[in-house]
Write an enzyme that holds these catalytic residues in place. Sequence first.
Site, PDB file in Angstrom:
ATOM      1  N   CYS A 158       1.991  -9.898   1.381  1.00 49.62           N
ATOM      2  CA  CYS A 158       2.979 -10.669   2.462  1.00 49.62           C
ATOM      3  C   CYS A 158       2.795  -9.191   3.593  1.00 49.62           C
ATOM      4  O   CYS A 158       2.911  -9.471   4.363  1.00 49.62           O
ATOM      5  CB  CYS A 158       3.524 -11.540   2.457  1.00 49.62           C
ATOM      6  SG  CYS A 158       2.534 -12.766   1.991  1.00 49.62           S
ATOM      7  N   ALA A 159       3.487  -7.798   2.469  1.00 44.67           N
ATOM      8  CA  ALA A 159       4.038  -7.425   3.343  1.00 44.67           C
ATOM      9  C   ALA A 159       3.019  -5.990   4.372  1.00 44.67           C
ATOM     10  O   ALA A 159       3.195  -5.461   4.220  1.00 44.67           O
ATOM     11  CB  ALA A 159       5.602  -6.187   2.499  1.00 44.67           C
TER      12      ALA A 159
END
Length: 233
Positions: A158-159
Amino acid sequence: DPAKNIASDSGASTSMTPPPLLLSLATAVPPYRLRQTDVLAFAHRLFAERPREDLERLLPVYANAGIETRYSCVPLEWYEQDHGWAEKNELYVRHALSLSEQATRACLERAAIGVEAIDAVVVASSSGIATPSLDARLAERLPLRRDVTRLPIFGLGCAGGVLGLARAAALAQATPGANVLFVVVELCGLTFRRRDRSKSNVIASALRGDGAAAALVSCAGARATPGSKSPGA
């Protein structure tokens, strides 16, 4: 004081460097539209082996997620069967490349520039493995210039979107005048495991979807300069 002079010179140089700007943004989604109500009905069948009380406690997540519609590169029925890693990854490579191309072409059209104006490309993705990497395949598909700088980013989950955009901005700022294409593509649905009855898999089935986004990043006054010098050259 030499140290103060160096700091002063560095600050002056930094202040003269124009900040990177987001010139254009576009997205692309696969053809299968999944309504959350249909996914909820599917989850009722798929996770029926969980204790009833536990399942009833988890199922409200589908409504609480605030999601009405998601998109998938495969139909909902596909998730009812077992699929091996090789099949899933073949689907990942094919659809990730297609969605990346769609998002990129839409992004460039909104910026009113051609593929020849791209000096660097950053691609972030963690839901599959591609060798050659997606950025290399995308460079051939479009096609991009042979001197384009490429940076694949994998494994950040997700980063990846935030850190990938930061790398794209750094490349743009390193060579003012460069047009940097940033693409993020995830096919999270392909990572679903049908026989996994864990809480995390239930939650994932309520949230994940497939899609791509492309952004064009450049410093002020740098847009639409075909064949400009590549970052790091």
